[in-house]
Write an enzyme that holds these catalytic residues in place. Structure first.
Site, PDB file in Angstrom:
ATOM      1  CG  ASP A 164      -0.268  -0.164   2.545  1.00 47.78           C
ATOM      2  OD1 ASP A 164       0.906   0.224   2.685  1.00 47.78           O
ATOM      3  OD2 ASP A 164      -0.926  -0.682   3.471  1.00 47.78           O
TER       4      ASP A 164
ATOM      5  CG  HIS B  57       4.219 -10.145  -0.251  1.00 43.89           C
ATOM      6  ND1 HIS B  57       3.510 -10.477   0.888  1.00 43.89           N
ATOM      7  CD2 HIS B  57       5.155 -11.135  -0.389  1.00 43.89           C
ATOM      8  CE1 HIS B  57       3.992 -11.592   1.409  1.00 43.89           C
ATOM      9  NE2 HIS B  57       4.998 -12.023   0.659  1.00 43.89           N
TER      10      HIS B  57
ATOM     11  CB  CYS C 173      -0.967  -4.926 -23.173  1.00 43.70           C
ATOM     12  SG  CYS C 173       0.542  -4.147 -23.750  1.00 43.70           S
TER      13      CYS C 173
ATOM     14  N   GLY D  90       1.819  -6.378  13.242  1.00 43.91           N
ATOM     15  CA  GLY D  90       0.588  -6.535  12.475  1.00 43.91           C
ATOM     16  C   GLY D  90       0.635  -7.587  11.395  1.00 43.91           C
TER      17      GLY D  90
ATOM     18  CG  ASN E  21      -0.943  -9.330  15.930  1.00 47.02           C
ATOM     19  OD1 ASN E  21      -2.153  -9.346  16.151  1.00 47.02           O
ATOM     20  ND2 ASN E  21      -0.414  -9.777  14.810  1.00 47.02           N
TER      21      ASN E  21
HETATM   22  C1  BJW Z   1      -3.127  -5.738  13.981  1.00 49.82           C
HETATM   23  C2  BJW Z   1      -4.042  -4.722  13.995  1.00 49.82           C
HETATM   24  C3  BJW Z   1      -3.570  -3.506  14.494  1.00 49.82           C
HETATM   25  C4  BJW Z   1      -5.063  -6.381  13.180  1.00 49.82           C
HETATM   26  N1  BJW Z   1      -2.302  -3.404  14.920  1.00 49.82           N
HETATM   27  N2  BJW Z   1      -1.878  -5.717  14.368  1.00 49.82           N
HETATM   28  C5  BJW Z   1       2.898 -24.851   3.057  1.00 49.82           C
HETATM   29  C6  BJW Z   1       3.757 -24.505   4.088  1.00 49.82           C
HETATM   30  C7  BJW Z   1       4.577 -23.378   3.980  1.00 49.82           C
HETATM   31  C8  BJW Z   1       4.548 -22.595   2.847  1.00 49.82           C
HETATM   32  C9  BJW Z   1       3.697 -22.936   1.826  1.00 49.82           C
HETATM   33  C10 BJW Z   1       2.882 -24.046   1.937  1.00 49.82           C
HETATM   34  N3  BJW Z   1       2.142 -24.123   0.800  1.00 49.82           N
HETATM   35  C11 BJW Z   1       2.477 -23.082  -0.001  1.00 49.82           C
HETATM   36  C12 BJW Z   1       3.433 -22.361   0.615  1.00 49.82           C
HETATM   37  C13 BJW Z   1       4.086 -21.138   0.100  1.00 49.82           C
HETATM   38  C14 BJW Z   1       3.185 -19.927   0.215  1.00 49.82           C
HETATM   39  C15 BJW Z   1       2.705 -19.787   1.659  1.00 49.82           C
HETATM   40  O1  BJW Z   1       3.389 -19.237   2.508  1.00 49.82           O
HETATM   41  N4  BJW Z   1       1.489 -20.257   1.956  1.00 49.82           N
HETATM   42  C16 BJW Z   1       0.976 -20.265   3.338  1.00 49.82           C
HETATM   43  C17 BJW Z   1      -0.301 -19.431   3.428  1.00 49.82           C
HETATM   44  C18 BJW Z   1       0.742 -21.687   3.729  1.00 49.82           C
HETATM   45  N5  BJW Z   1       4.008 -18.811  -0.179  1.00 49.82           N
HETATM   46  C19 BJW Z   1       4.139 -18.414  -1.441  1.00 49.82           C
HETATM   47  O2  BJW Z   1       3.543 -18.953  -2.358  1.00 49.82           O
HETATM   48  C20 BJW Z   1       5.114 -17.285  -1.698  1.00 49.82           C
HETATM   49  N6  BJW Z   1       6.032 -17.625  -2.746  1.00 49.82           N
HETATM   50  C21 BJW Z   1       6.835 -18.691  -2.680  1.00 49.82           C
HETATM   51  O3  BJW Z   1       6.816 -19.470  -1.748  1.00 49.82           O
HETATM   52  O4  BJW Z   1       7.683 -18.774  -3.757  1.00 49.82           O
HETATM   53  C22 BJW Z   1       8.506 -19.938  -3.861  1.00 49.82           C
HETATM   54  C23 BJW Z   1       7.907 -20.837  -4.925  1.00 49.82           C
HETATM   55  C24 BJW Z   1       7.840 -20.398  -6.219  1.00 49.82           C
HETATM   56  C25 BJW Z   1       7.327 -21.244  -7.209  1.00 49.82           C
HETATM   57  C26 BJW Z   1       6.854 -22.504  -6.858  1.00 49.82           C
HETATM   58  C27 BJW Z   1       6.884 -22.910  -5.533  1.00 49.82           C
HETATM   59  C28 BJW Z   1       7.435 -22.061  -4.547  1.00 49.82           C
HETATM   60  C29 BJW Z   1       4.382 -16.029  -2.168  1.00 49.82           C
HETATM   61  C30 BJW Z   1       3.467 -15.487  -1.129  1.00 49.82           C
HETATM   62  C31 BJW Z   1       2.731 -14.269  -1.699  1.00 49.82           C
HETATM   63  C32 BJW Z   1       1.701 -13.721  -0.719  1.00 49.82           C
HETATM   64  N7  BJW Z   1       0.930 -12.727  -1.381  1.00 49.82           N
HETATM   65  C33 BJW Z   1      -0.096 -11.985  -0.629  1.00 49.82           C
HETATM   66  C34 BJW Z   1      -0.877 -11.110  -1.624  1.00 49.82           C
HETATM   67  C35 BJW Z   1      -0.032  -9.907  -2.050  1.00 49.82           C
HETATM   68  C36 BJW Z   1      -0.733  -9.069  -3.036  1.00 49.82           C
HETATM   69  C37 BJW Z   1      -2.005  -8.458  -2.519  1.00 49.82           C
HETATM   70  O5  BJW Z   1      -2.021  -7.738  -1.507  1.00 49.82           O
HETATM   71  O6  BJW Z   1      -3.036  -8.721  -3.131  1.00 49.82           O
HETATM   72  O7  BJW Z   1       0.539 -11.201   0.384  1.00 49.82           O
HETATM   73  S1  BJW Z   1      -1.208 -13.042   0.293  1.00 49.82           S
HETATM   74  C38 BJW Z   1      -1.326 -11.984   1.693  1.00 49.82           C
HETATM   75  O8  BJW Z   1      -0.728 -12.610   2.856  1.00 49.82           O
HETATM   76  C39 BJW Z   1      -0.442 -10.774   1.367  1.00 49.82           C
HETATM   77  C40 BJW Z   1       0.199 -10.485   2.684  1.00 49.82           C
HETATM   78  O9  BJW Z   1       1.368  -9.716   2.509  1.00 49.82           O
HETATM   79  C41 BJW Z   1       0.438 -11.855   3.243  1.00 49.82           C
HETATM   80  C42 BJW Z   1       0.616 -11.892   4.741  1.00 49.82           C
HETATM   81  O10 BJW Z   1      -0.527 -11.477   5.411  1.00 49.82           O
HETATM   82  P1  BJW Z   1      -0.396 -10.528   6.693  1.00 49.82           P
HETATM   83  O11 BJW Z   1       0.172  -9.235   6.293  1.00 49.82           O
HETATM   84  O12 BJW Z   1       0.273 -11.257   7.779  1.00 49.82           O
HETATM   85  O13 BJW Z   1      -1.954 -10.240   7.019  1.00 49.82           O
HETATM   86  P2  BJW Z   1      -3.013 -11.112   7.852  1.00 49.82           P
HETATM   87  O14 BJW Z   1      -4.359 -10.614   7.473  1.00 49.82           O
HETATM   88  O15 BJW Z   1      -2.764 -12.550   7.716  1.00 49.82           O
HETATM   89  O16 BJW Z   1      -2.695 -10.733   9.375  1.00 49.82           O
HETATM   90  C43 BJW Z   1      -2.988  -9.455   9.910  1.00 49.82           C
HETATM   91  C44 BJW Z   1      -2.474  -9.445  11.352  1.00 49.82           C
HETATM   92  O17 BJW Z   1      -2.633  -8.129  11.856  1.00 49.82           O
HETATM   93  C45 BJW Z   1      -3.265 -10.369  12.292  1.00 49.82           C
HETATM   94  O18 BJW Z   1      -2.329 -11.122  13.079  1.00 49.82           O
HETATM   95  C46 BJW Z   1      -4.043  -9.403  13.199  1.00 49.82           C
HETATM   96  O19 BJW Z   1      -4.214  -9.893  14.526  1.00 49.82           O
HETATM   97  C47 BJW Z   1      -3.142  -8.194  13.176  1.00 49.82           C
HETATM   98  N8  BJW Z   1      -3.806  -6.911  13.396  1.00 49.82           N
HETATM   99  N9  BJW Z   1      -5.257  -5.252  13.467  1.00 49.82           N
HETATM  100  C48 BJW Z   1      -1.490  -4.529  14.836  1.00 49.82           C
HETATM  101  N10 BJW Z   1      -4.404  -2.471  14.556  1.00 49.82           N
HETATM  102 ZN    ZN Z   2       1.854  -6.069 -23.712  1.00 50.36          ZN
END
Ligand code: BJW
Ligand code: ZN
Length: 253
Positions: free
Chosen positions: A106, A121, A150, A190, A216
């Site tokens: 963001d 990300h 495009c 967070g 958190n």
């Molecule tokens: C507060 C609050 C306040 C509330 N103050 N706090 C099995 C095991 C392990 C890994 C994997 C698996 N199967 C697959 C995987 C890999 C996968 C993964 O990790 N999956 C898991 C979910 C299981 N990862 C990937 O695929 C990554 N790439 C990769 O591994 O590449 C290698 C590879 C390549 C090719 C083939 C194979 C492997 C890529 C991950 C990309 C994630 N993308 C997103 C979307 C981004 C674009 C978009 O925004 O649209 O990223 S998903 C989403 O999750 C986003 C976030 O950055 C990310 C993390 O979420 P975040 O920020 O933690 O948010 P929340 O909502 O989960 O939590 C919010 C927190 O805030 C909570 O705790 C609240 O309590 C707290 N909160 N208010 C402070 N006021």
């Molecule tokens: Zn193009």
């Protein structure tokens, strides 16, 4: 230690720190009214992020995925950094080196004034053609029909963010690993800490000897490695920490 107040040791560690690493997730922007991914609130709770944030879903139904992104782009364009973002920017006046490692797309850390920000990300304000790589601004994207096509090659245009199954930007990830290794204090703010490889960064900091502070409202898997978990909102706790640190540092001069 899990606590609802800020323990004195946090200030002691910060006072003697040269480098601070800060790992942030969607909760950091919750107080800027940007919905988190895995909370209970929000318009898009009928979908899991895994169902929309992946390339196969995009190819199957680009209209749906673009509907999600265009709604989120509009929320983000209309949002402002919150007191937590500003507190981190102000920390740069008190500590030699403050490195922000964010999973957020963001841009709010930069808009608040933080100068070193690694985006693991991607950034929702950028878009590119999946066929020829041409870049498109949001002004162009949001004023046309969706999904955007495009004008150079008729390919589909996508947001420049990292979806599940995609590699993280290598330079930013390596720089984040280095920052984690160099940190004296490392904040995890967070984030649910379940999406890898981003969630490995706090583990690297811990392994290298950093003092880990999590903020958190809920505990997460990262609470297990945190030296202190402060149960609270980053937009409230961070300004408290920075204000107190400022007066401690002023007393010492
Ligand atoms: C507060 C609050 C306040 C509330 N103050 N706090 C099995 C095991 C392990 C890994 C994997 C698996 N199967 C697959 C995987 C890999 C996968 C993964 O990790 N999956 C898991 C979910 C299981 N990862 C990937 O695929 C990554 N790439 C990769 O591994 O590449 C290698 C590879 C390549 C090719 C083939 C194979 C492997 C890529 C991950 C990309 C994630 N993308 C997103 C979307 C981004 C674009 C978009 O925004 O649209 O990223 S998903 C989403 O999750 C986003 C976030 O950055 C990310 C993390 O979420 P975040 O920020 O933690 O948010 P929340 O909502 O989960 O939590 C919010 C927190 O805030 C909570 O705790 C609240 O309590 C707290 N909160 N208010 C402070 N006021
Ligand atoms: Zn193009």
């Amino acid at each position: 230690m899990i606590t609802e107040t800020i323990p004195q040791i946090v200030y002691e560690k910060l006072k003697s720190s040269r480098t601070i690493g800060v790992f942030t997730g969607a909760g950091m922007s919750a107080e800027s009214n940007i919905p988190t991914f895995r909370g209970n609130e929000g318009l898009w709770k009928k979908f899991k992020p895994e169902e929309l944030a992946n390339f196969d879903a995009f190819m199957r139904n680009p209209e749906l995925v673009w509907e999600w992104y265009s709604a989120r782009k509009k929320i983000i364009h209309g949002s402002k950094p919150n007191p937590g973002h500003f507190a981190l920017a102000e920390l740069e006046q008190l500590i030699d080196e403050v490195i922000i490692i964010t999973q957020n797309i963001d841009n709010l850390h930069r808009r608040a004034g933080s100068t070193t920000v690694y985006e693991l990300h991607g950034n929702i304000e950028r878009n590119y053609c999946i066929k020829c790589g041409e870049h498109y601004s949001d002004d162009v994207i949001l004023s046309g029909s969706l999904p955007p096509i495009c004008t150079k090659c008729n390919g589909l245009v996508r947001p420049d963010v990292v979806w599940f199954g995609e590699y993280l930007p290598q330079d930013e990830f390596s720089a984040s690993e280095n920052a984690a290794r160099m940190s004296d204090v490392f904040f995890s703010l967070g984030t649910s800490g379940i999406v890898y490889p981003a969630a490995s960064i706090p583990h690297i900091a811990k392994y290298a000897g950093a003092f880990i502070v999590e903020i958190n409202p809920e505990t997460t898997p990262l609470s297990e490695i945190a030296d202190i978990t402060i149960l609270g909102k980053s937009g409230i706790i961070l300004p408290e920490i920075i204000n107190e640190l400022k007066s401690i540092k002023n007393e010492g001069t």
